[in-house]
Design a protein around this motif. Structure first.
Motif, PDB file in Angstrom:
ATOM      1  N   ILE A  23      34.417  14.622 -17.890  1.00 19.12           N
ATOM      2  CA  ILE A  23      34.525  15.344 -16.860  1.00 19.12           C
ATOM      3  C   ILE A  23      33.869  14.805 -15.486  1.00 19.12           C
ATOM      4  O   ILE A  23      32.767  14.593 -15.466  1.00 19.12           O
ATOM      5  N   HIS A  27      28.887  17.857 -10.587  1.00 19.24           N
ATOM      6  CA  HIS A  27      27.938  18.466 -11.428  1.00 19.24           C
ATOM      7  C   HIS A  27      26.362  18.164 -11.013  1.00 19.24           C
ATOM      8  O   HIS A  27      25.666  18.920 -11.198  1.00 19.24           O
ATOM      9  N   THR A  38      30.618  23.566 -14.491  1.00 13.21           N
ATOM     10  CA  THR A  38      30.447  22.481 -15.167  1.00 13.21           C
ATOM     11  C   THR A  38      30.121  22.548 -16.674  1.00 13.21           C
ATOM     12  O   THR A  38      30.689  21.951 -17.606  1.00 13.21           O
ATOM     13  N   LYS A  39      29.207  23.596 -16.751  1.00 15.89           N
ATOM     14  CA  LYS A  39      28.583  23.944 -18.086  1.00 15.89           C
ATOM     15  C   LYS A  39      29.614  24.525 -18.753  1.00 15.89           C
ATOM     16  O   LYS A  39      30.017  24.405 -19.953  1.00 15.89           O
ATOM     17  N   SER A  42      32.583  21.906 -19.874  1.00 15.50           N
ATOM     18  CA  SER A  42      31.973  21.097 -21.121  1.00 15.50           C
ATOM     19  C   SER A  42      32.060  21.650 -22.318  1.00 15.50           C
ATOM     20  O   SER A  42      32.348  21.217 -23.175  1.00 15.50           O
ATOM     21  N   GLU A  43      31.381  22.897 -22.297  1.00 15.17           N
ATOM     22  CA  GLU A  43      31.272  23.549 -23.499  1.00 15.17           C
ATOM     23  C   GLU A  43      32.416  24.114 -24.184  1.00 15.17           C
ATOM     24  O   GLU A  43      32.752  23.904 -25.579  1.00 15.17           O
ATOM     25  N   ASN A  46      34.138  20.933 -25.928  1.00 10.83           N
ATOM     26  CA  ASN A  46      33.136  20.451 -26.968  1.00 10.83           C
ATOM     27  C   ASN A  46      33.457  21.373 -28.006  1.00 10.83           C
ATOM     28  O   ASN A  46      33.587  21.056 -29.375  1.00 10.83           O
ATOM     29  N   VAL A  53      31.638  15.497 -25.288  1.00 12.10           N
ATOM     30  CA  VAL A  53      31.977  15.777 -23.771  1.00 12.10           C
ATOM     31  C   VAL A  53      30.973  14.803 -23.111  1.00 12.10           C
ATOM     32  O   VAL A  53      29.701  15.000 -23.389  1.00 12.10           O
ATOM     33  N   TYR A  54      31.264  14.175 -22.014  1.00 14.30           N
ATOM     34  CA  TYR A  54      30.295  13.358 -21.178  1.00 14.30           C
ATOM     35  C   TYR A  54      30.615  13.758 -19.680  1.00 14.30           C
ATOM     36  O   TYR A  54      31.878  13.760 -19.328  1.00 14.30           O
ATOM     37  N   ILE A  55      29.673  13.825 -19.026  1.00 11.98           N
ATOM     38  CA  ILE A  55      29.846  14.205 -17.559  1.00 11.98           C
ATOM     39  C   ILE A  55      30.015  12.710 -16.773  1.00 11.98           C
ATOM     40  O   ILE A  55      28.826  12.240 -16.974  1.00 11.98           O
ATOM     41  N   PHE A 107      23.622  18.347 -19.687  1.00 12.52           N
ATOM     42  CA  PHE A 107      24.680  17.550 -19.778  1.00 12.52           C
ATOM     43  C   PHE A 107      24.222  16.057 -20.371  1.00 12.52           C
ATOM     44  O   PHE A 107      23.278  15.622 -20.142  1.00 12.52           O
TER      45      PHE A 107
END
Length: 378
Positions: A23, A27, A38-39, A42-43, A46, A53-55, A107
């Protein structure tokens, strides 16, 4: 025992073969909306899309500079602004420390140059104003040139407001190389769909709507704010004349309804708004808790508006601001035009109740469509 070992082996194999998603967003911006969207994104990817997931740990100079301590001492911004920021320095240091801690805890990061090594199959750019070239200083990395076209996806990407400053040639050239496109505002989708590219942009909800009201309440369950009296919350982004109107209206409503007025954000103006209680620097959890517990929220912030809607908190949002497209789009979509302010003037009486069941019925199909977009394209 054999069955247990086989189950462990299968679980281990699933972890090894789980596809990886990157993503790219803001962030590392030290503000509530940037962190919480962002949280949420990503959640969801996932948990609901079953992806690791990687930022993408990319640092845009303009975004980083906005929140840096070094920017406090930038005398090009004017002596008065510099003095006010110096007065605010303890708050800036505390704010940056809080967000750095939350980012590290939440993250998993990957450098741009390591995306191939990590075998990341897709990169999602968004949400937030990642395509606002004025905001990013013309940074085209948010069009994902560092991964192959089949890996490029946008989710609820925004430009803030579609105006004459939009370079359509750039969008046509860059987005023609995307695998799939979703944006946050109808006006941006209409603009993209008028271009000569081989796919259509769809509208998706901001990532904070991917988590339910219950899920956000669980996130803040252990958060205490120690405010006993009923209160009206004021949260202001930026410095503008409209801020005065927002605070003035909140004070008027608070006095009529026996509520204290509490302000978070833009702490350098403590000297100006002495009639209100200054909460100080709130953590992301406290930010949500303050909205959840308020009698009413007065704001010019998109994400304060979004969380007011998610948590079913009464609110009013100032719309006479730059980059107001995303706020207008959200309020229109939810059928909440009555909650707009213009220079602090309310479109409805404070005592007017919101029918949250109707709002939910309007938004739920859009939320489900947004979730489907991610599941299908990831």
């Amino acid at each position: 025992n054999r069955m247990i070992e086989e189950e462990k082996s299968l679980n281990k194999e699933e972890k090894i073969t789980k596809k990886k998603i990157g993503i790219l967003t803001f962030h590392n911006a030290c503000n509530y909306g940037a962190f919480l969207q962002t949280k949420a994104l990503s959640e969801f990817i996932n948990e609901q899309c079953e992806r690791e997931v990687y930022i993408v740990d990319y640092k845009n100079k303009s975004i980083i500079n906005d929140y840096s301590v070094r920017n406090v001492f930038n005398f090009n911004q004017g002596l008065k602004t510099t003095i006010l920021k110096i007065m605010r320095l303890p708050d800036i240091l505390k704010r940056n420390s809080i967000f750095n801690m939350y980012q590290k805890e939440s993250f998993k990061l990957v450098k741009v140059n390591d995306i191939s090594e990590y075998k990341i199959s897709k990169v999602v750019v968004g949400s937030d104003q990642v395509w606002n070239l004025e905001l990013t200083g013309g940074d085209l990395n948010y069009f994902l040139p560092f991964v192959e076209p089949e890996c490029r996806i946008s989710y609820a990407a925004s430009v803030g407001h579609v105006g004459d400053n939009i370079d359509k040639k750039i969008f046509e050239e860059k987005l023609s190389l995307f695998d799939s496109i979703s944006v946050r505002e109808k006006e941006l989708a209409d603009m993209i769909n008028s271009l000569n590219i081989n796919k259509k942009a769809v509208i998706c909800m901001d990532p904070v709507f991917l988590k339910s009201k219950l899920a956000w309440k669980e996130y803040i369950a252990d958060t205490e704010i120690n405010i006993n009296l009923p209160y009206i919350l004021v949260f202001i982004m930026g410095v503008s004349k409209q801020a005065d109107y927002i605070v003035r209206r909140a004070l008027e409503v608070g006095e009529k309804n026996n509520c204290q007025v509490i302000l978070i954000g833009d702490q350098e103006r403590w000297y100006k708004y002495r009639q209100v209680k200054h909460f100080g620097v709130a953590t992301p959890r406290e930010f949500i808790k303050l909205i959840d517990s308020a009698k009413c929220v007065f704001t010019n912030s998109f994400h304060a508006t979004a969380f007011s809607i998610i948590l079913n908190s009464s609110f009013y949002t100032e719309t006479n601001i730059s980059n107001n497209g995303r706020i207008e789009s959200l309020l229109n979509l939810a059928g909440l035009e009555s909650r707009k302010m213009y220079d602090g003037k309310l479109n409805s009486l404070y005592t007017t109740k919101i029918n949250w069941d109707i709002v939910t019925k309007k938004l739920q199909p859009e939320i489900e469509k947004s979730k489907k977009f991610l599941r299908v394209n990831l």
